[in-house]
Design a protein around this motif. Structure first.
Motif, PDB file in Angstrom:
ATOM      1  N   ILE A 175     -23.317 -11.076   9.952  1.00 29.66           N
ATOM      2  CA  ILE A 175     -22.304 -11.716   9.097  1.00 29.66           C
ATOM      3  C   ILE A 175     -20.927 -11.601   9.766  1.00 29.66           C
ATOM      4  O   ILE A 175     -20.609 -10.578  10.361  1.00 29.66           O
ATOM      5  N   LYS A 176     -20.107 -12.665   9.650  1.00 29.98           N
ATOM      6  CA  LYS A 176     -18.814 -12.678  10.331  1.00 29.98           C
ATOM      7  C   LYS A 176     -17.622 -12.380   9.428  1.00 29.98           C
ATOM      8  O   LYS A 176     -16.505 -12.138   9.911  1.00 29.98           O
ATOM      9  N   ALA A 177     -17.828 -12.482   8.107  1.00 28.84           N
ATOM     10  CA  ALA A 177     -16.720 -12.205   7.192  1.00 28.84           C
ATOM     11  C   ALA A 177     -17.245 -11.584   5.909  1.00 28.84           C
ATOM     12  O   ALA A 177     -18.286 -12.006   5.387  1.00 28.84           O
ATOM     13  N   LEU A 178     -16.537 -10.568   5.432  1.00 33.84           N
ATOM     14  CA  LEU A 178     -16.911  -9.898   4.183  1.00 33.84           C
ATOM     15  C   LEU A 178     -15.828 -10.172   3.148  1.00 33.84           C
ATOM     16  O   LEU A 178     -14.650  -9.901   3.392  1.00 33.84           O
ATOM     17  N   TRP A 179     -16.241 -10.686   2.016  1.00 35.75           N
ATOM     18  CA  TRP A 179     -15.309 -10.874   0.899  1.00 35.75           C
ATOM     19  C   TRP A 179     -15.668  -9.790  -0.113  1.00 35.75           C
ATOM     20  O   TRP A 179     -16.657  -9.890  -0.827  1.00 35.75           O
ATOM     21  N   ASN A 180     -14.852  -8.758  -0.149  1.00 36.49           N
ATOM     22  CA  ASN A 180     -15.175  -7.538  -0.885  1.00 36.49           C
ATOM     23  C   ASN A 180     -14.528  -7.498  -2.265  1.00 36.49           C
ATOM     24  O   ASN A 180     -13.310  -7.401  -2.376  1.00 36.49           O
ATOM     25  N   PHE A 181     -15.342  -7.568  -3.306  1.00 34.04           N
ATOM     26  CA  PHE A 181     -14.839  -7.493  -4.682  1.00 34.04           C
ATOM     27  C   PHE A 181     -14.930  -6.082  -5.248  1.00 34.04           C
ATOM     28  O   PHE A 181     -14.569  -5.871  -6.405  1.00 34.04           O
ATOM     29  N   THR A 182     -15.428  -5.118  -4.496  1.00 26.98           N
ATOM     30  CA  THR A 182     -15.519  -3.759  -5.022  1.00 26.98           C
ATOM     31  C   THR A 182     -14.204  -3.028  -4.754  1.00 26.98           C
ATOM     32  O   THR A 182     -13.447  -3.424  -3.867  1.00 26.98           O
ATOM     33  N   PRO A 183     -13.926  -1.954  -5.493  1.00 29.07           N
ATOM     34  CA  PRO A 183     -12.703  -1.204  -5.206  1.00 29.07           C
ATOM     35  C   PRO A 183     -12.839  -0.327  -3.961  1.00 29.07           C
ATOM     36  O   PRO A 183     -11.893   0.360  -3.592  1.00 29.07           O
ATOM     37  N   PHE A 184     -14.004  -0.348  -3.313  1.00 33.13           N
ATOM     38  CA  PHE A 184     -14.159   0.463  -2.100  1.00 33.13           C
ATOM     39  C   PHE A 184     -13.443  -0.229  -0.939  1.00 33.13           C
ATOM     40  O   PHE A 184     -13.580  -1.437  -0.739  1.00 33.13           O
ATOM     41  N   HIS A 185     -12.670   0.541  -0.188  1.00 32.52           N
ATOM     42  CA  HIS A 185     -11.894  -0.019   0.916  1.00 32.52           C
ATOM     43  C   HIS A 185     -12.742  -0.007   2.183  1.00 32.52           C
ATOM     44  O   HIS A 185     -12.854   1.015   2.851  1.00 32.52           O
ATOM     45  N   ILE A 186     -13.333  -1.138   2.510  1.00 33.23           N
ATOM     46  CA  ILE A 186     -14.225  -1.231   3.672  1.00 33.23           C
ATOM     47  C   ILE A 186     -13.421  -1.122   4.967  1.00 33.23           C
ATOM     48  O   ILE A 186     -12.372  -1.739   5.105  1.00 33.23           O
ATOM     49  N   LYS A 187     -13.923  -0.279   5.880  1.00 34.95           N
ATOM     50  CA  LYS A 187     -13.221  -0.115   7.151  1.00 34.95           C
ATOM     51  C   LYS A 187     -13.263  -1.405   7.955  1.00 34.95           C
ATOM     52  O   LYS A 187     -14.275  -2.090   8.015  1.00 34.95           O
ATOM     53  N   THR A 188     -12.157  -1.714   8.596  1.00 32.24           N
ATOM     54  CA  THR A 188     -12.073  -2.952   9.365  1.00 32.24           C
ATOM     55  C   THR A 188     -12.756  -2.790  10.723  1.00 32.24           C
ATOM     56  O   THR A 188     -12.930  -1.690  11.222  1.00 32.24           O
ATOM     57  N   SER A 189     -13.152  -3.900  11.268  1.00 35.09           N
ATOM     58  CA  SER A 189     -13.761  -3.915  12.594  1.00 35.09           C
ATOM     59  C   SER A 189     -13.380  -5.243  13.231  1.00 35.09           C
ATOM     60  O   SER A 189     -13.228  -6.246  12.533  1.00 35.09           O
ATOM     61  N   PRO A 190     -13.215  -5.269  14.558  1.00 34.50           N
ATOM     62  CA  PRO A 190     -12.791  -6.540  15.177  1.00 34.50           C
ATOM     63  C   PRO A 190     -13.861  -7.624  15.065  1.00 34.50           C
ATOM     64  O   PRO A 190     -13.560  -8.806  15.184  1.00 34.50           O
ATOM     65  N   ALA A 191     -15.124  -7.234  14.784  1.00 37.55           N
ATOM     66  CA  ALA A 191     -16.215  -8.213  14.761  1.00 37.55           C
ATOM     67  C   ALA A 191     -16.286  -9.006  13.457  1.00 37.55           C
ATOM     68  O   ALA A 191     -16.938 -10.042  13.393  1.00 37.55           O
ATOM     69  N   VAL A 192     -15.650  -8.509  12.403  1.00 39.25           N
ATOM     70  CA  VAL A 192     -15.701  -9.213  11.115  1.00 39.25           C
ATOM     71  C   VAL A 192     -14.324  -9.309  10.468  1.00 39.25           C
ATOM     72  O   VAL A 192     -13.486  -8.425  10.638  1.00 39.25           O
ATOM     73  N   ALA A 193     -14.136 -10.391   9.732  1.00 39.45           N
ATOM     74  CA  ALA A 193     -12.933 -10.521   8.912  1.00 39.45           C
ATOM     75  C   ALA A 193     -13.241  -9.895   7.563  1.00 39.45           C
ATOM     76  O   ALA A 193     -14.337 -10.085   7.033  1.00 39.45           O
TER      77      ALA A 193
END
Lengths: 209, 209
Positions: free
Chosen positions: B172-190
């Motif tokens: 997957i190339k992009a994550l649209w996160n609706f949870t209150p968890f703060h997902i760590k960023t990575s250069p491979a995904v938006a």
């Protein structure tokens, strides 16, 4: 004696639910103390930023021990208002409005949607998830009756300005705007813009090509 | 010759859909030209800010005439990507996930949710709004088959980190996160965080008492 709540900047408020999610999980796991460094590793937020954000709430960690997990969770919940019930009306029960009315997660975070409003004669007079759907012309009376203080705006963008004004006139104190229309601010109401389609645009733009 | 898209700051991208909503309405009303001052009055955004935001898209108004409405609408739509179809999977079809899958507005903005994923045996194997619901164990294969590039994350907060990692592993190339968890960023995904509960917290905090 009444104390005035401290002014907390919006970016800090938006980070607080992350900390809450993190400490709630730790509490469920039986962890008693947590350092800002440990929270920092889990959330990828700078630990000095965490300490600063929490200091607005008058929550301070102890040297070498950190924060008491239960106390931190309680402090965050109290400040965030997720445990208090806020009555709200849904303006527009089309696709997104109906979806939000069906999201039981909102009530877990203190938002109690008590009724919907629409212009569509096919839905006015019906119930959605047990909640009545009224015509806009009834807004002022119903807002008073239902003791609603928040309006969630999920109408078509062309109607957003008019509907927002109707809500303010009906005595609503906060507008949660899901339309891409930028509602003008006023000192009498709090406005929170959650233009989920704007977030989509940012995501499309930032996707690796 | 390939040209690189200009880097546009996130706050500017988030304002562009406001301008789009405004000019789409003007176009529907038959208006041919609009000045940044006129947009400014409608949206309550400084006119110099509007001109600056639009200049990132290489859209410039003409002195004393302003912007050509149709051209401005087309430029905004092209840049924002709302007219291109992006295949997406919904991670978690509980209350919010099912609600988002039911929101036909998302497809109007280019997000085509082609399938859902869940762990609940009661929903795996069923269909929701015509879309199949699969088990997480099928993720990698289905993402490839369905040519999905975006994952919408609406799982319980405890599972957010694990599910996000699974999505990245599945390509997957992009994550649209609706949870209150703060997902760590990575250069491979938006990553786009749309923590609607964080917005609730800001609104509660800013409400006139």
């Amino acid at each position: 004696m009444e104390t005035t709540a401290p002014y907390v900047p919006e970016p800090a408020i938006r980070r607080l639910p992350w900390y809450l999610a993190c400490v709630s999980r730790l509490r469920a796991e039986g962890v008693e103390y947590v350092s800002s460094t440990a929270i920092s590793h889990q959330l990828n937020v700078d630990s000095s930023q965490i300490a600063k954000d929490l200091s607005y709430l008058n929550i301070k960690g102890k040297t070498r021990i950190g924060y008491e997990v239960k106390e931190l969770e309680r402090g965050l919940l109290d400040f965030l208002g997720f445990h208090r019930e806020h009555n709200a009306v849904m303006m527009g029960v089309g696709s997104l409005g109906a979806a939000l009315m069906a999201d039981s997660g909102l009530s877990r975070y203190g938002l109690n949607i008590v009724a919907g409003f629409d212009v569509n004669p096919d839905v006015v007079g019906t119930r959605l998830g047990g909640k009545p759907i009224y015509d806009y012309s009834d807004l002022e009376r119903r807002v008073r009756e239902l003791d609603a203080e928040i309006a969630v705006i999920a109408v078509p963008v062309e109607s957003a300005a008019e509907v927002a004004q109707k809500c303010v006139d009906a005595g609503i104190k906060a507008l949660w705007n899901f339309t891409p229309f930028h509602i003008k601010t006023s000192p009498a109401v709090a406005i929170q813009n959650t233009s989920i389609y704007a977030h989509l645009a940012v995501m499309y733009n930032r996707m690796p090509k």
